[in-house]
Design an enzyme around this catalytic site. Structure first.
Site, PDB file in Angstrom:
ATOM      1  N   LYS A  56       0.648  -1.195  -0.419  1.00 23.76           N
ATOM      2  CA  LYS A  56      -0.047  -0.309  -0.130  1.00 23.76           C
ATOM      3  C   LYS A  56       0.714   1.701   0.100  1.00 23.76           C
ATOM      4  O   LYS A  56       0.460   2.262  -0.404  1.00 23.76           O
ATOM      5  CB  LYS A  56      -1.151  -0.172   0.971  1.00 23.76           C
ATOM      6  CG  LYS A  56      -1.906  -0.845   1.061  1.00 23.76           C
ATOM      7  CD  LYS A  56      -3.253  -0.637  -0.020  1.00 23.76           C
ATOM      8  CE  LYS A  56      -4.466  -1.011   0.522  1.00 23.76           C
ATOM      9  NZ  LYS A  56      -5.240  -0.671  -0.532  1.00 23.76           N
ATOM     10  N   SER A  81      -9.135  -0.120   6.638  1.00 25.20           N
ATOM     11  CA  SER A  81      -9.069  -1.465   7.877  1.00 25.20           C
ATOM     12  C   SER A  81      -7.393  -1.388   8.135  1.00 25.20           C
ATOM     13  O   SER A  81      -7.398  -2.214   9.235  1.00 25.20           O
ATOM     14  CB  SER A  81      -9.427  -2.792   6.457  1.00 25.20           C
ATOM     15  OG  SER A  81      -8.519  -3.216   6.390  1.00 25.20           O
ATOM     16  N   GLU A 207      -9.107 -13.770  -4.484  1.00 25.06           N
ATOM     17  CA  GLU A 207     -10.678 -13.620  -3.596  1.00 25.06           C
ATOM     18  C   GLU A 207     -10.252 -14.315  -1.763  1.00 25.06           C
ATOM     19  O   GLU A 207     -11.406 -15.699  -2.869  1.00 25.06           O
ATOM     20  CB  GLU A 207     -11.798 -13.369  -3.834  1.00 25.06           C
ATOM     21  CG  GLU A 207     -11.384 -11.816  -4.407  1.00 25.06           C
ATOM     22  CD  GLU A 207     -13.056 -11.084  -4.602  1.00 25.06           C
ATOM     23  OE1 GLU A 207     -13.405  -9.640  -4.780  1.00 25.06           O
ATOM     24  OE2 GLU A 207     -14.125 -11.712  -5.920  1.00 25.06           O
ATOM     25  N   GLY A 211     -15.897 -13.415   0.432  1.00 24.90           N
ATOM     26  CA  GLY A 211     -15.857 -11.774   0.213  1.00 24.90           C
ATOM     27  C   GLY A 211     -15.730 -11.819  -1.483  1.00 24.90           C
ATOM     28  O   GLY A 211     -14.476 -11.347  -1.875  1.00 24.90           O
ATOM     29  N   ASP A 213     -16.993 -10.248  -3.940  1.00 20.97           N
ATOM     30  CA  ASP A 213     -17.179  -9.071  -4.730  1.00 20.97           C
ATOM     31  C   ASP A 213     -16.984  -8.946  -6.576  1.00 20.97           C
ATOM     32  O   ASP A 213     -17.724  -8.404  -7.304  1.00 20.97           O
ATOM     33  CB  ASP A 213     -17.641  -7.991  -4.081  1.00 20.97           C
ATOM     34  CG  ASP A 213     -16.218  -7.260  -4.096  1.00 20.97           C
ATOM     35  OD1 ASP A 213     -15.778  -8.096  -3.134  1.00 20.97           O
ATOM     36  OD2 ASP A 213     -15.458  -6.635  -4.042  1.00 20.97           O
ATOM     37  N   SER A 307       1.169  -9.988  -0.459  1.00 17.90           N
ATOM     38  CA  SER A 307       0.765  -8.283  -0.693  1.00 17.90           C
ATOM     39  C   SER A 307       0.816  -7.731   0.706  1.00 17.90           C
ATOM     40  O   SER A 307       1.232  -6.799   1.289  1.00 17.90           O
ATOM     41  CB  SER A 307      -0.842  -8.150  -0.754  1.00 17.90           C
ATOM     42  OG  SER A 307      -1.238  -8.765   0.227  1.00 17.90           O
TER      43      SER A 307
END
Length: 322
Positions: A56, A81, A207, A211, A213, A307
């Site tokens: 990130k 989060s 995923e 979750g 989506d 990640s």
């Protein structure tokens, strides 16, 4: 005329230049044991060794670095989060500004403490009953701050894509690239870089089962909304993909597969015992898909983005305990 994509390969290369000397060029690990388990040659891009312990930082710094002097003087806001929270807080400190971060009440303690440690003010909310996007936008508007979203922003997406750019520079052409999917910024940026360098590479998102989506949205051809998932992969516990990320991923992503929480824990254990690295649940999901043989047909050379590694010792022991 085809629409111009919101992020180009030139944007990713520009982000790489901006990050040079500030972000870490993280290592790529290999393992004979992993190759044997996968039946392929595997290259693990270790973003757990990135600043703040996750990919990130790439996107947050690339976005904050392109603000105007006036915006920097007022400060930045973000909602997250945990990992984007830390990343934005550190990027703000590096660039001489301040940060206010909206975090869920149940965010891991280690991530809250790290975010505060970088100098950010933390505001909390209930992720299961409140809309973090609306709250974050209101927070930024009321305080006059520049909002740095966790994934749905061109500069953030371009920054995240530098992880795949580095991986491919180090490994050469790959047959497949496995990438964790939360809001979709990492895979959107990674796919932008990967497809530009090697158009034949298969970009596969991963995923948690609870979750999915993005998988559902790609299957339907439009963004869908699911209940906020309850999964150990807190960085992937989202209800819907981002608007910009979905537009890119519809064009560039070849498939999305899912893994169970149990398979994620198995991957965390494998990474610890065999690769000698610590991964948080979201950071281990792409490795979990590889170990669970979710990728078919089997590629010959596979890149895996690990990640992030932001999990405290108590939580790590709880998850891996027998």
């Amino acid at each position: 005329m085809a629409a111009v994509p919101p992020v180009s390969f030139d944007d990713v290369r520009g982000a790489a230049a901006r990050l040079r000397g500030t972000a870490h060029r993280t290592p790529v690990l290999t393992s004979r044991t992993l190759d044997e388990r996968a039946g392929a040659e595997v290259f693990v891009k270790c973003e757990n060794f990135q600043r703040v312990g996750a990919f990130k930082f790439r996107g947050a710094y690339n976005a904050v670095a392109q603000l105007t002097p006036e915006q920097l003087a007022r400060g930045v806001a973000a909602y997250s989060s945990g990992n984007h929270a830390q990343a934005t807080a550190l990027a703000a400190r590096e660039l001489g500004t301040t940060a206010v971060i909206l975090m869920p009440e149940d965010a891991p303690r280690s991530k809250r403490e790290a975010t505060a440690g970088y100098g950010a003010e933390i505001v909390t909310y209930d992720r299961y009953t409140e809309d973090r996007t609306a709250l974050g936008e209101a927070l930024a508007r009321d305080r006059g701050l520049a909002l740095i979203p966790p994934y749905d922003h061109p500069h953030v997406i371009a920054g995240q894509g530098t992880a795949a750019l580095e991986l491919l520079e180090d490994t050469g052409e790959l047959d497949a690239l496995l990438v964790p999917v939360g809001g979709g910024g990492l895979i959107a940026g990674s796919a932008t870089a990967a497809k530009a360098l090697h158009p034949g590479v298969r970009v596969i998102g991963v995923e948690p089962e609870a979750g999915d989506d993005t998988r559902r949205s790609l299957a339907r051809g439009e963004r869908v909304v699911i209940p906020v998932p309850r999964t150990i992969a807190d960085g992937q516990a989202l209800a819907t993909p981002g608007e910009l990320t979905f537009a890119l991923n519809r064009r560039l992503v070849d498939d999305v597969v899912v893994v169970s929480d149990e398979e994620i824990v198995d991957a965390m254990r494998f990474a610890f015992e065999r690769l000698k690295i610590v991964l948080e649940p979201s950071g281990a999901s792409a490795l979990a898909a590889l170990l669970a043989h979710r990728v078919t047909p089997r590629p010959r050379r596979i890149g895996v983005i690990a990640s992030g590694g932001n999990v405290d010792t108590t939580r790590f022991a709880e998850l891996l305990g027998d």
